[in-house]
Scaffold this active site. Structure first.
Site, PDB file in Angstrom:
ATOM      1  N   THR A  62     -23.498 -62.525  16.753  1.00  0.00           N
ATOM      2  CA  THR A  62     -23.903 -63.332  15.588  1.00  0.00           C
ATOM      3  C   THR A  62     -22.846 -63.392  14.488  1.00  0.00           C
ATOM      4  O   THR A  62     -23.108 -63.928  13.415  1.00  0.00           O
ATOM      5  CB  THR A  62     -25.225 -62.803  14.971  1.00  0.00           C
ATOM      6  OG1 THR A  62     -24.983 -61.501  14.419  1.00  0.00           O
ATOM      7  CG2 THR A  62     -26.340 -62.744  15.996  1.00  0.00           C
ATOM      8  N   GLY A  63     -21.656 -62.837  14.761  1.00  0.00           N
ATOM      9  CA  GLY A  63     -20.579 -62.899  13.771  1.00  0.00           C
ATOM     10  C   GLY A  63     -19.512 -63.881  14.218  1.00  0.00           C
ATOM     11  O   GLY A  63     -19.731 -65.089  14.273  1.00  0.00           O
ATOM     12  N   VAL A  64     -18.369 -63.328  14.587  1.00  0.00           N
ATOM     13  CA  VAL A  64     -17.235 -64.135  15.056  1.00  0.00           C
ATOM     14  C   VAL A  64     -17.657 -65.081  16.189  1.00  0.00           C
ATOM     15  O   VAL A  64     -17.164 -66.220  16.265  1.00  0.00           O
ATOM     16  CB  VAL A  64     -16.103 -63.196  15.553  1.00  0.00           C
ATOM     17  CG1 VAL A  64     -14.962 -63.983  16.178  1.00  0.00           C
ATOM     18  CG2 VAL A  64     -15.576 -62.344  14.405  1.00  0.00           C
ATOM     19  N   TYR A  65     -18.574 -64.662  17.049  1.00  0.00           N
ATOM     20  CA  TYR A  65     -18.956 -65.469  18.204  1.00  0.00           C
ATOM     21  C   TYR A  65     -19.994 -66.555  17.894  1.00  0.00           C
ATOM     22  O   TYR A  65     -20.388 -67.308  18.783  1.00  0.00           O
ATOM     23  CB  TYR A  65     -19.413 -64.578  19.364  1.00  0.00           C
ATOM     24  CG  TYR A  65     -18.265 -63.920  20.116  1.00  0.00           C
ATOM     25  CD1 TYR A  65     -16.932 -64.189  19.796  1.00  0.00           C
ATOM     26  CD2 TYR A  65     -18.512 -63.024  21.160  1.00  0.00           C
ATOM     27  CE1 TYR A  65     -15.887 -63.584  20.484  1.00  0.00           C
ATOM     28  CE2 TYR A  65     -17.460 -62.431  21.860  1.00  0.00           C
ATOM     29  CZ  TYR A  65     -16.150 -62.706  21.520  1.00  0.00           C
ATOM     30  OH  TYR A  65     -15.117 -62.114  22.211  1.00  0.00           O
ATOM     31  N   ASP A 102     -24.339 -50.194   7.735  1.00  0.00           N
ATOM     32  CA  ASP A 102     -23.092 -50.209   8.507  1.00  0.00           C
ATOM     33  C   ASP A 102     -23.309 -49.349   9.751  1.00  0.00           C
ATOM     34  O   ASP A 102     -23.645 -48.173   9.639  1.00  0.00           O
ATOM     35  CB  ASP A 102     -22.003 -49.617   7.610  1.00  0.00           C
ATOM     36  CG  ASP A 102     -20.635 -49.606   8.279  1.00  0.00           C
ATOM     37  OD1 ASP A 102     -20.551 -49.676   9.528  1.00  0.00           O
ATOM     38  OD2 ASP A 102     -19.648 -49.492   7.536  1.00  0.00           O
ATOM     39  N   ILE A 103     -23.093 -49.924  10.910  1.00  0.00           N
ATOM     40  CA  ILE A 103     -23.372 -49.187  12.152  1.00  0.00           C
ATOM     41  C   ILE A 103     -22.490 -47.947  12.286  1.00  0.00           C
ATOM     42  O   ILE A 103     -22.895 -46.962  12.899  1.00  0.00           O
ATOM     43  CB  ILE A 103     -23.260 -50.111  13.387  1.00  0.00           C
ATOM     44  CG1 ILE A 103     -23.987 -49.486  14.586  1.00  0.00           C
ATOM     45  CG2 ILE A 103     -21.814 -50.457  13.710  1.00  0.00           C
ATOM     46  CD1 ILE A 103     -24.248 -50.450  15.723  1.00  0.00           C
ATOM     47  N   GLY A 118     -14.700 -57.589  12.827  1.00  0.00           N
ATOM     48  CA  GLY A 118     -16.142 -57.326  12.747  1.00  0.00           C
ATOM     49  C   GLY A 118     -16.515 -55.889  13.056  1.00  0.00           C
ATOM     50  O   GLY A 118     -15.830 -54.953  12.650  1.00  0.00           O
ATOM     51  N   VAL A 119     -17.613 -55.716  13.788  1.00  0.00           N
ATOM     52  CA  VAL A 119     -18.102 -54.383  14.162  1.00  0.00           C
ATOM     53  C   VAL A 119     -17.019 -53.633  14.946  1.00  0.00           C
ATOM     54  O   VAL A 119     -16.794 -52.436  14.745  1.00  0.00           O
ATOM     55  CB  VAL A 119     -19.351 -54.492  15.064  1.00  0.00           C
ATOM     56  CG1 VAL A 119     -19.815 -53.127  15.511  1.00  0.00           C
ATOM     57  CG2 VAL A 119     -20.476 -55.204  14.342  1.00  0.00           C
ATOM     58  N   ASP A 120     -16.382 -54.339  15.840  1.00  0.00           N
ATOM     59  CA  ASP A 120     -15.349 -53.758  16.701  1.00  0.00           C
ATOM     60  C   ASP A 120     -14.237 -53.115  15.859  1.00  0.00           C
ATOM     61  O   ASP A 120     -13.874 -51.940  16.068  1.00  0.00           O
ATOM     62  CB  ASP A 120     -14.788 -54.909  17.566  1.00  0.00           C
ATOM     63  CG  ASP A 120     -14.028 -54.429  18.785  1.00  0.00           C
ATOM     64  OD1 ASP A 120     -14.028 -53.216  19.056  1.00  0.00           O
ATOM     65  OD2 ASP A 120     -13.438 -55.292  19.469  1.00  0.00           O
TER      66      ASP A 120
HETATM   67  N1  AR6 Z   1     -22.155 -52.672  10.966  1.00  0.00           N
HETATM   68  C1  AR6 Z   1     -23.163 -53.455  11.400  1.00  0.00           C
HETATM   69  N2  AR6 Z   1     -23.043 -54.785  11.591  1.00  0.00           N
HETATM   70  C2  AR6 Z   1     -21.845 -55.350  11.312  1.00  0.00           C
HETATM   71  C3  AR6 Z   1     -20.730 -54.599  10.853  1.00  0.00           C
HETATM   72  C4  AR6 Z   1     -20.919 -53.199  10.677  1.00  0.00           C
HETATM   73  N3  AR6 Z   1     -19.943 -52.397  10.257  1.00  0.00           N
HETATM   74  N4  AR6 Z   1     -19.687 -55.465  10.680  1.00  0.00           N
HETATM   75  C5  AR6 Z   1     -20.125 -56.697  11.019  1.00  0.00           C
HETATM   76  N5  AR6 Z   1     -21.428 -56.639  11.373  1.00  0.00           N
HETATM   77  P1  AR6 Z   1     -19.073 -59.464  15.056  1.00  0.00           P
HETATM   78  P2  AR6 Z   1     -19.509 -60.865  17.616  1.00  0.00           P
HETATM   79  C6  AR6 Z   1     -22.332 -57.714  11.860  1.00  0.00           C
HETATM   80  O1  AR6 Z   1     -18.210 -60.547  14.563  1.00  0.00           O
HETATM   81  O2  AR6 Z   1     -20.092 -62.033  16.923  1.00  0.00           O
HETATM   82  C7  AR6 Z   1     -14.657 -59.018  17.228  1.00  0.00           C
HETATM   83  O3  AR6 Z   1     -13.394 -59.460  16.808  1.00  0.00           O
HETATM   84  C8  AR6 Z   1     -21.935 -59.130  11.582  1.00  0.00           C
HETATM   85  O4  AR6 Z   1     -22.368 -59.524  10.295  1.00  0.00           O
HETATM   86  O5  AR6 Z   1     -18.676 -58.065  14.828  1.00  0.00           O
HETATM   87  O6  AR6 Z   1     -20.193 -60.330  18.842  1.00  0.00           O
HETATM   88  C9  AR6 Z   1     -14.661 -58.583  18.697  1.00  0.00           C
HETATM   89  O7  AR6 Z   1     -13.443 -57.983  19.061  1.00  0.00           O
HETATM   90  C10 AR6 Z   1     -22.685 -59.875  12.681  1.00  0.00           C
HETATM   91  O8  AR6 Z   1     -24.047 -60.121  12.317  1.00  0.00           O
HETATM   92  O9  AR6 Z   1     -19.311 -59.571  16.674  1.00  0.00           O
HETATM   93  C11 AR6 Z   1     -14.874 -59.880  19.409  1.00  0.00           C
HETATM   94  O10 AR6 Z   1     -13.654 -60.582  19.577  1.00  0.00           O
HETATM   95  C12 AR6 Z   1     -22.704 -58.891  13.842  1.00  0.00           C
HETATM   96  O11 AR6 Z   1     -22.345 -57.627  13.272  1.00  0.00           O
HETATM   97  C13 AR6 Z   1     -15.785 -60.657  18.490  1.00  0.00           C
HETATM   98  O12 AR6 Z   1     -15.549 -60.130  17.193  1.00  0.00           O
HETATM   99  C14 AR6 Z   1     -21.730 -59.222  14.970  1.00  0.00           C
HETATM  100  O13 AR6 Z   1     -20.516 -59.708  14.433  1.00  0.00           O
HETATM  101  C15 AR6 Z   1     -17.246 -60.438  18.813  1.00  0.00           C
HETATM  102  O14 AR6 Z   1     -18.027 -61.266  17.995  1.00  0.00           O
END
Ligand code: AR6
Length: 172
Positions: free
Chosen positions: A126-129, A13-14, A35-37
């Site tokens: 690589t998550g929501v996007y 977890d970051i 997600g991370v945000d």
């Molecule tokens: N630590 C590390 N990696 C994580 C964590 C964590 N705590 N949580 C998720 N991941 P995402 P995006 C991974 O969706 O695709 C938000 O709503 C996850 O499995 O966080 O850039 C923003 O506000 C994936 O591999 O970011 C934007 O609207 C990676 O982090 C949108 O999502 C990125 O997933 C951005 O989407």
């Protein structure tokens, strides 16, 4: 600028990393999301959102552009700064990998301005996007390898086994 940074892979977890700066996969509003945000704002506390709001009230009135990066406090996180960047949404029709590479480059440029020596990245987009993991990992590794930076350690923090494996493959 200096010697090549060492690239480190961590599964986890970051928000639990102790680094100078950790990178947030934000959206252009800078006002939070999932997600991370979501995890960064939850654990870092309200000071981060407060600075994001101030950025929106000032130079970033139109939001943060895709591929750009900007820093705030890290609040209660075990880091000095959060560097917010906005990844591109994955598209089948259009190659947006230059924008994704720009997220990594610009985040490192901001890290250099701050004097950060250790920087943690998630797998941006690589998550929501919806960016495919293997390709997202390839773009990430190529971008940081090509960057001219004073950062000494770049840590990719991968949330699950699939993401870890994708980055392992991209590194080798
Ligand atoms: N630590 C590390 N990696 C994580 C964590 C964590 N705590 N949580 C998720 N991941 P995402 P995006 C991974 O969706 O695709 C938000 O709503 C996850 O499995 O966080 O850039 C923003 O506000 C994936 O591999 O970011 C934007 O609207 C990676 O982090 C949108 O999502 C990125 O997933 C951005 O989407």
């Amino acid at each position: 600028m200096s010697a090549q940074p060492s690239l480190v892979l961590v599964r986890g977890d970051i928000t639990e990393q102790h680094v100078d700066a950790l990178v947030n996969a934000a959206n252009s509003s800078l006002l939070g999301g999932g997600g991370v945000d979501g995890a960064i704002h939850r654990k870092g506390g309200p000071a981060i959102l407060e600075e994001c709001r101030a950025l929106r009230a000032g130079h970033y009135g139109g939001g943060l552009k895709t591929g750009s990066a900007v820093a705030t406090t890290a609040g209660r996180l075990d880091a000095r700064w959060v560097i917010h960047t906005v990844g591109p949404v994955w598209s089948r029709e259009e190659d947006r990998s230059e924008q994704l590479a720009s997220c990594y480059r610009e985040s490192l440029r901001v890290a250099d301005e701050l004097g950060a020596r250790t920087v943690a990245f998630p797998a941006i987009s690589t998550g929501v996007y919806g960016w495919p993991l293997d390709d997202g990992a390839r773009v990430a590794v190529e971008a940081v390898r090509a960057a001219d930076t004073g950062v000494e350690e770049i840590r990719f923090v991968l949330f699950d086994e699939a993401a870890y494996a994708a980055f392992e493959a991209a590194l080798s």
